[in-house]
Structure formats: C-alpha cells, structure tokens
Design an enzyme around this catalytic site. Structure first.
Site, PDB file in Angstrom:
ATOM      1  CB  THR A 117     -20.052 -23.576 -23.433  1.00 39.19           C
ATOM      2  OG1 THR A 117     -19.273 -22.854 -22.361  1.00 39.19           O
ATOM      3  CG2 THR A 117     -19.688 -25.143 -22.952  1.00 39.19           C
ATOM      4  CE1 TYR A 141     -23.469 -25.824 -19.542  1.00 39.60           C
ATOM      5  CE2 TYR A 141     -21.651 -24.187 -19.542  1.00 39.60           C
ATOM      6  CZ  TYR A 141     -22.461 -24.909 -19.926  1.00 39.60           C
ATOM      7  OH  TYR A 141     -23.273 -24.429 -21.170  1.00 39.60           O
TER       8      TYR A 141
END
Ligand code: UDP
Length: 323
Positions: A117, A141
């Site tokens: 990501t 995250y």
C-alpha cells in the site's frame, strides 16, 4: 494448468484478482478466513476456509493443491482500528504473513505477489511518489505492510524467494461486469460512502477537512480501479514466472482527485443529490497522495484502463444499485 493460491481471495481486491487469474487461464485456490471476506465472492476456482495464522492448514492446502505461486491479499485493513488495536494488526498482518512464508518454504513454493500500500510511505516528501521514496508509515496498518515488505526482501536474499510487492493507492470501483464489488462492514472508504449517501442508505457524507493546502481545500488521492489492480497482479505473476522479481511497484493512475471532486462526480454519475457535512480533519491524513507508476508501466507493461474518475464511480454505482 498452473495453480495459484490466493490468500484473501474472498475480499474486494482478492476476488477481482481471482476473476482475472481465471480469465488468464490459471487454476485458482482461494484461501480465506471469511472474517472480512465473503463466500459469495468466491466464484472462480476452489475455496479453502482457513486462517493465515494456521500453519498446518496452509501446509495441508499447499500439499493438496500444489500451487506454483501465492498471491497474498489476506490482511486487516482498517487504518483507524489499527491505531486503537495494533496488536490485532501485527498478529494478523505480520505474524500471519510470516506464517505464510514459513509454510511456503516448507512446501518449496518460491514466488509471491504481495498486496502492499501507499500507506507504507506515510506523509510523502515529494509528489508524485516514486518507489524509492522514503517509507515512513504513519499508522500501524502501514507499518505492518512495510514490515512484510522488509521480510520479503530478507527472504529473497537468504532463501531466493521471488517476490513483488504492489503498492496500491486508493483502490476503487467494482467489477465492470457487476459480478463482485466493494462490500466492507463497516465501510470507511470515501466512494462507497458517497454512493450510499446518493442511494439514500446514509443521510450525508462528512468531508474530513476543507482547509488543506490543495486547490479546493479537500484531500487529493489517486483512485485506481480494482480491475486494473487485478490486471497488475497477472503481470507481476508473469514476471515472477520468468524468473524476475522486483521489490515493489506503485499502482495508481497518476491523476489526483479531491474529496470535493469525488462528490461532484458522484452527483453527475448518479443524478442524485448528495448532502455534505463539513467535518474535522481525520488524523494522519496527508493532503495529497499521488502515484508515479511509470515503473509498473515500463517493466510490467501495465496500462490502467480506467483513467477518469467518473468511469470508476460508474462501475461502483452499478454495484451499489445491485447490492
Ligand atoms: N474521506 C472523507 N470522508 C469520509 C471518508 C473519507 O472526507 O467519510 C476522505 C479522507 O479524509 C481521504 C479521502 O476521503 O482524504 C479518501 O479516504 P479513504 O478512507 O477512502 O482512503 P484513504 O486515502 O484513507 O486510504
């Protein structure tokens, strides 16, 4: 027929990739715990219900299906929750990925495409973001994804594991054929929330801050269609099959769209009024995230088909109306 194991194959991006894999002639095995995934999204190939923390189940699945590569999507992906419950994220995303890599070693599987990501970059020093930009995640995250990328690099050097991490920017849209789409519970992403407001299942959309240093004051993101992301996985897999590898590729359209522009485009696509509430900034949100995806274009031959935001929103709207 080459078999590929897809962890998280019942999720939003994983299921779209299973469809692309089947279309490209691969035999697909989805491995998913169904904690966030949906069994109804498993439409291609076979399904094994299992957790990536369950090493025995992984090994049993690998021995039975003998995949030549793994596409690894399974992860928890709620940024806000990762801040309040980091242990849940480190356990699932890092320990789970470690367990998967260990099972792959045990079974002699040496190729993996990893779902990473742009959150691994944190707040970027420069826009557009290139793959060699400093990675400094701003939330747990992003840190978990970053740690797995590091793990892959070390496994590559020590054990010859061939890997490619694909760093997605803002995944958006739904299957153009309407077979699958975004279905998170709870939903936190902008486009589905805006479309819920258009469809009347939500009273309004709250804009998280309009005092950013951007032309209209709202945050800019690079929205990339889920089918284009799926296609990039097929290309990355082919690269691994040719014996090549690469630490990472950015996947974005290289076009920025602000929150206000998303709402305007959604009004146009849906023809519905969307009521807007101005809210506070959400902590940790960078003003602008924009990909430089030239490496993926050059080395993978990746050509995202969805270049304009209205086309992306249109596919998501069709899916929202259906579901
Ligand atoms: N956003 C917003 N209202 C919402 C959800 C998101 O204004 O209800 C904004 C958010 O601040 C960000 C953009 O929309 O600038 C995209 O957010 P999303 O959560 O979809 O993806 P992220 O960029 O956080 O991965």
């Amino acid at each position: 027929m080459t078999t590929v194991l897809v962890t998280g194959g019942a999720g939003y991006i994983g299921s779209q990739t299973c469809k692309a894999l089947a279309a490209a002639g691969y035999s697909v095995v989805t491995y998913d715990s169904l904690v966030y995934g949906h069994e109804h999204a498993v439409k291609w190939g076979s399904f094994v219900r299992g957790d990536i923390l369950d090493r025995d189940r992984l090994i049993e699945t690998m021995k039975e299906h003998r995949p030549s590569a793994v596409l690894h999507f399974a992860a928890f992906a709620y940024v806000g929750e990762s801040v309040s419950e980091p242990e849940k994220y480190y356990r699932n995303n890092v320990l789970g990925s470690f367990t998967l890599l260990s099972a792959m070693r045990e079974c002699g599987i040496d190729k993996i495409v990893f779902s990473s990501t742009c959150a691994t970059y944190g707040i970027p020093d420069r826009i557009p973001i290139t793959e060699d930009a400093r990675q400094h995640p701003e939330n747990p995250y992003g840190s978990t994804k970053f740690l797995v990328e590091r793990m892959l690099a070390d496994y590559r050097s020590a054990y010859g594991l061939k890997s490619i991490a694909l760093r997605y920017f803002n995944a958006a849209g739904a299957d153009p054929d309407g077979e699958i789409g975004e279905d998170h519970e709870p939903e936190t992403h902008l486009i589905p929330l805006v479309l819920q407001a258009a469809g009347g299942t939500r009273p309004s959309i709250t804009v998280f801050g309009n005092d950013y240093d951007t032309p209209d004051g709202t945050c800019i993101r690079d929205y990339v269609h889920v089918a284009d992301i799926a296609e990039a996985h097929i290309l990355a897999l082919a690269k691994l099959e040719q014996g090549e590898h690469r630490p990472a590729y950015n996947l974005g359209t290289e076009r920025g769209t602000s929150v206000a522009e998303i709402i305007a485009a959604a009004r146009k696509v849906t023809g519905k009024p969307i009521s807007v509430v101005m809210g506070e900034r959400r902590s940790g949100d960078p003003a602008c995230l924009l990909a430089d995806s030239s490496l993926a274009r050059k080395e993978l031959g990746w050509r995202p088909r969805y270049r304009d935001i209205e086309g992306i929103i249109e596919t998501a709207w069709k899916w929202t109306e259906r579901s």
